[in-house]
Design a protein around this motif. Structure first.
Motif, PDB file in Angstrom:
ATOM      1  N   ASN A 297     -16.927  17.430  39.477  1.00 29.49           N
ATOM      2  CA  ASN A 297     -17.287  18.417  38.458  1.00 29.49           C
ATOM      3  C   ASN A 297     -16.826  17.954  37.088  1.00 29.49           C
ATOM      4  O   ASN A 297     -15.660  18.118  36.726  1.00 29.49           O
ATOM      5  N   PRO A 298     -17.707  17.356  36.284  1.00 31.11           N
ATOM      6  CA  PRO A 298     -17.313  16.921  34.941  1.00 31.11           C
ATOM      7  C   PRO A 298     -16.767  18.045  34.075  1.00 31.11           C
ATOM      8  O   PRO A 298     -15.967  17.790  33.175  1.00 31.11           O
ATOM      9  N   ALA A 299     -17.190  19.282  34.332  1.00 29.95           N
ATOM     10  CA  ALA A 299     -16.700  20.399  33.535  1.00 29.95           C
ATOM     11  C   ALA A 299     -15.194  20.579  33.704  1.00 29.95           C
ATOM     12  O   ALA A 299     -14.494  20.955  32.757  1.00 29.95           O
ATOM     13  N   ILE A 300     -14.674  20.298  34.899  1.00 32.85           N
ATOM     14  CA  ILE A 300     -13.234  20.413  35.129  1.00 32.85           C
ATOM     15  C   ILE A 300     -12.506  19.227  34.522  1.00 32.85           C
ATOM     16  O   ILE A 300     -11.482  19.381  33.846  1.00 32.85           O
ATOM     17  N   ILE A 301     -13.015  18.033  34.736  1.00 36.62           N
ATOM     18  CA  ILE A 301     -12.354  16.825  34.245  1.00 36.62           C
ATOM     19  C   ILE A 301     -12.277  16.821  32.724  1.00 36.62           C
ATOM     20  O   ILE A 301     -11.306  16.339  32.132  1.00 36.62           O
ATOM     21  N   SER A 302     -13.282  17.380  32.070  1.00 37.20           N
ATOM     22  CA  SER A 302     -13.304  17.367  30.602  1.00 37.20           C
ATOM     23  C   SER A 302     -12.634  18.589  29.984  1.00 37.20           C
ATOM     24  O   SER A 302     -12.707  18.776  28.768  1.00 37.20           O
ATOM     25  N   SER A 303     -11.989  19.415  30.795  1.00 39.85           N
ATOM     26  CA  SER A 303     -11.337  20.606  30.245  1.00 39.85           C
ATOM     27  C   SER A 303      -9.879  20.351  29.876  1.00 39.85           C
ATOM     28  O   SER A 303      -9.165  21.278  29.515  1.00 39.85           O
ATOM     29  N   THR A 304      -9.439  19.098  29.964  1.00 39.20           N
ATOM     30  CA  THR A 304      -8.050  18.770  29.654  1.00 39.20           C
ATOM     31  C   THR A 304      -7.829  18.779  28.138  1.00 39.20           C
ATOM     32  O   THR A 304      -8.779  18.656  27.360  1.00 39.20           O
ATOM     33  N   PRO A 305      -6.582  18.910  27.692  1.00 37.26           N
ATOM     34  CA  PRO A 305      -6.318  19.024  26.242  1.00 37.26           C
ATOM     35  C   PRO A 305      -6.847  17.855  25.414  1.00 37.26           C
ATOM     36  O   PRO A 305      -7.409  18.074  24.340  1.00 37.26           O
ATOM     37  N   LYS A 306      -6.693  16.633  25.896  1.00 33.44           N
ATOM     38  CA  LYS A 306      -7.140  15.482  25.105  1.00 33.44           C
ATOM     39  C   LYS A 306      -8.662  15.451  24.969  1.00 33.44           C
ATOM     40  O   LYS A 306      -9.199  15.072  23.926  1.00 33.44           O
ATOM     41  N   PHE A 307      -9.383  15.852  26.030  1.00 33.69           N
ATOM     42  CA  PHE A 307     -10.837  15.932  25.939  1.00 33.69           C
ATOM     43  C   PHE A 307     -11.238  17.010  24.938  1.00 33.69           C
ATOM     44  O   PHE A 307     -12.140  16.812  24.115  1.00 33.69           O
ATOM     45  N   GLN A 308     -10.573  18.162  25.006  1.00 32.91           N
ATOM     46  CA  GLN A 308     -10.909  19.244  24.089  1.00 32.91           C
ATOM     47  C   GLN A 308     -10.567  18.871  22.649  1.00 32.91           C
ATOM     48  O   GLN A 308     -11.298  19.221  21.706  1.00 32.91           O
ATOM     49  N   GLU A 309      -9.478  18.152  22.481  1.00 39.44           N
ATOM     50  CA  GLU A 309      -9.105  17.702  21.145  1.00 39.44           C
ATOM     51  C   GLU A 309     -10.163  16.767  20.561  1.00 39.44           C
ATOM     52  O   GLU A 309     -10.542  16.881  19.406  1.00 39.44           O
ATOM     53  N   GLN A 310     -10.667  15.872  21.402  1.00 38.79           N
ATOM     54  CA  GLN A 310     -11.719  14.961  20.940  1.00 38.79           C
ATOM     55  C   GLN A 310     -12.986  15.732  20.612  1.00 38.79           C
ATOM     56  O   GLN A 310     -13.681  15.446  19.657  1.00 38.79           O
TER      57      GLN A 310
END
Length: 709
Positions: A297-310
């Motif tokens: 699930n890419p939606a879960i993997i990309s929900s981390t702080p560094k992804f959101q910051e980017q």
């Protein structure tokens, strides 16, 4: 596991141990001071002889110099200053291994105190530069090798130093691996070494001074942010396999089949680690990756702080997917995670092989794999299956050895990607070990992950859907499932507008097929009289019905994986297994009469698939004669079928299935080209003719016997 313990994430984030007094001055001041101070120290190291002494004599001199070196590690890499800083610090931390004359005397006297400060300063080296080139990578590798040597060889490290070392490795890994991967960047180049050193040092720490729960909790939280790197899952798989090999050795004794792994992987576990430590470390490492199904699930993997910051740093929503090209590697990472768990299951069943030849029979689209990937397409642990046919006069049991296909390297040819000169070499698959754990025990450990992975991107009809607590992917009944393969479900993306289903290829089936095949092997290992929890059985049957779909929603890798791993399924006396008989018959009607099997060729060896199908057919042939007019109550009534016009929603008699089975047998004989498979089919035809004649004769005798008045 660590819910009542605090995480050290904020402690790491707020630690100012990597700042220098020179950070308070203008940039040009710090640069000039660092260049002037560090150069003599670095040059002295280069030109030093065995008896040369350090330029620094007192504790005050060393601490002042360390403030300068700390700042020097933050400078651009256009000169030699950063290199000199690294050379000095990698030399000084060896005070805990073997003190030398080049190391200042204060550092030698209190090595633990100084090494703790040095490790915090070295964090500055791992901060990505705008244009790092190869120099930063080279310097980072130098530090990692020094840290590796420190952990391996030091005998005087205090617990405080071990804890600082672990936090240092967690911090630098998080700095480089948590953010979205940039192709060709420093994180991509260092990922394997970074995570490898972290895991190795962590294992050494478990032996010398076992980390406290806050450290394990912090590691688990951080590793969950790095899973978009293939190296993280690969290194985790190596470590957990090495620990499992040691665990099985003392848990089940020397008579249990050993879980053979490469010597390089076995060397990760310190020889002095005792059995209790191995057990505790194994369980904690098993869960360090968190839920591996999240990788689908890419939606879960990309929900981390560094992804959101980017994400917040980019200007337009349309650019978001381009910012995350690493997410397109998730299908392969998901597959590797499931492959690792599958190897663990095989090890507990006692049917494992060395890692290089341990791939279970997971159908993988070889044409979509990377060019340098080596894929095992058929089971190396070929179990002997007994195909039992019932005869009223005699009980005949034919033991057939399934073939073993050796590893086949990726071939770009689209005509026969599985061709291999050794593909039909006969090698028996070992039976599960007699002392293997019970099915319930294995499923208690791995069942949650395997079942969730087996239902990734599956749609369940009639309003029956898995909730989010059961799996990482929650699919809505109202959303039309689109799969020519397993695509990203649109409802999952609805909660995260940065994803477009068209951007993610339909190759999550490999991980799903791996999970399905593993579960089939687990249930086929059931011992006589062994009880399996109804919850596990019902979910397994739901999996089989979902995986054996042959309508528009057919998933060929999953279908092939179920067939390849289920030859003894109907010989295991599983309670309620009859409910899936019609689904298996439909699958066999698709496979056996098809001479070419063109839709399966890119995944598996057609001969092996047909052989497994024949084994299943042989175990089904006695059912109509044995059960006769008894009705098979298919209690699921098509609720888990993707076919709206399902024909399995009404009870059918076993005798009514006989004609379909015979037709499959005749169709298989007409299309079979393999001599062994043909011999099995002819033997089955002889048995069913004899059984039919015997039953007919018994029926005639019963009609001629006069009834008593």
């Amino acid at each position: 596991m660590y819910s009542e313990w605090r995480s050290l994430h904020l402690v790491i984030q707020n630690d100012q141990g990597n700042t220098s007094v020179l950070h308070s001055y203008p940039e040009n001041v710090g640069r000039e001071v660092a260049n002037a101070v560090v150069r003599p120290l670095g040059q002295a190291l280069i030109a030093s002889s065995v008896g040369s002494e350090s330029l620094l004599k007192t504790d005050k001199e060393v601490k002042w110099t360390m403030e300068v070196v700390c700042y020097g590690l933050t400078l651009p890499l256009d000169g030699d200053t950063v290199k000199y800083c690294v050379d000095v610090y990698t030399d000084w931390i060896m005070a805990l291994v073997l003190p030398k004359d080049s190391i200042p005397l204060p550092v030698i006297k209190e090595p633990n105190l100084y090494v703790q400060s040095i490790l915090k300063h070295l964090q500055n080296l791992f901060v990505p530069r705008p244009d790092p080139g190869s120099s930063q990578i080279r310097l980072c590798l130098q530090v990692l090798k020094a840290v590796q040597k420190l952990a391996r060889e030091s005998t005087t490290m205090a617990r405080e130093t071990w804890e600082v070392l672990l936090l240092f490795l967690l911090q630098i890994n998080d700095t480089l691996l948590a953010a979205p991967t940039v192709q060709g960047g420093i994180a991509e180049n260092l990922a394997e070494k970074l995570i490898g050193v972290l895991f190795e040092v962590w294992l050494l720490a478990c032996t010398r001074c076992f980390p406290t729960p806050p450290y394990w909790k912090t590691a688990k939280e951080m590793v969950a942010n790095w899973r978009h790197h293939p190296a993280v899952v690969e290194q985790w798989s190596k470590v957990i396999c090495a620990l499992t090999s040691r665990l099985l050795r003392f848990t089940y004794g020397p008579s249990f089949p050993p879980f053979k792994i490469p010597d390089e992987d076995a060397g990760l576990i310190p020889p002095e680690m005792d059995n209790e430590c191995v057990a505790q470390t194994w369980f904690r490492f098993l869960h360090m990756l968190s839920n591996p199904v999240d990788l689908s699930n890419p939606a879960i993997i990309s929900s981390t702080p560094k992804f959101q910051e980017q994400f917040l740093n980019v200007s337009g929503m349309t650019q978001e997917l381009n910012q995350y090209p690493c997410l397109k590697h998730l299908p392969q990472i998901f597959f590797r995670a499931m492959r690792g768990i599958s190897c663990l299951v095989d090890a507990f069943l006692g049917i494992s092989r060395p890692r290089s030849d341990s791939a279970p029979p997971t159908p993988v689209n070889r044409l979509s794999m990377p060019q340098n990937t080596v894929i095992n397409t058929t089971p190396p642990h070929n179990r002997r299956h007994r195909a039992v046919t019932v005869n009223k006069a005699t009980m005949k049991t034919s033991t057939v050895t399934t073939a073993h296909a050796s590893k086949v390297q990726h071939q770009p040819s689209s005509t026969s990607p599985l061709s291999s000169p050794n593909q039909t070499s006969s090698e028996p698959r070992p039976l599960p070990a007699p002392r293997r754990p019970k099915v319930n025990s294995i499923l208690n450990l791995f069942g949650s992950w395997l079942f969730d992975a087996a239902f990734v991107h599956c749609k369940l009809h009639n309003g029956i859907n898995r909730d989010s607590s059961m799996t990482a992917i929650a699919t809505q009944a109202s959303v039309e499932f689109r799969r020519k393969g397993s695509q990203m479900s649109t409802d999952t993306m609805a909660s995260n507008p940065t994803f477009d289903a068209s951007e993610f290829p339909d190759n999550y089936e490999a991980g799903r097929a791996e999970a399905c095949g593993t579960l089939c092997r687990i249930f086929c290992s059931k011992k006589t009289g062994e009880e399996i929890l109804p919850a596990y059985l019902s979910r397994f049957y739901m999996l089989l019905i979902q995986g054996l779909q042959i309508a528009d929603f057919v998933c060929h890798p999953v279908l092939a994986s179920v067939i390849l791993n289920s030859p003894p399924l109907f010989c295991c006396d599983l309670k309620g297994i009859d409910v899936v008989v019609p689904y298996f018959i439909s699958a066999l009607e698709t496979i056996l009469p098809d001479r070419e099997l063109s839709k399966f060729k890119i995944y598996v060896n057609p001969t092996e698939l047909r052989r497994a199908s024949i084994h299943i057919l042989l175990s089904l042939l006695p059912l109509p004669h044995h059960f006769g007019t008894i009705k098979s109550e298919v209690v699921l009534e098509g609720k888990f079928s993707n076919d709206d016009s399902s024909t399995y929603d009404k009870p059918v008699t076993f005798l009514s299935l006989k004609l379909r089975l015979v037709n499959i047998l005749i169709g298989a004989l007409q299309t079979e080209t393999d001599p062994n498979n043909t011999q099995m089919i002819l033997g089955a035809m002889l048995n069913i003719v004899q059984d039919s004649a015997l039953l007919e004769a018994i029926g005639c005798q019963m009609e001629t016997v006069p009834s008593n008045p």
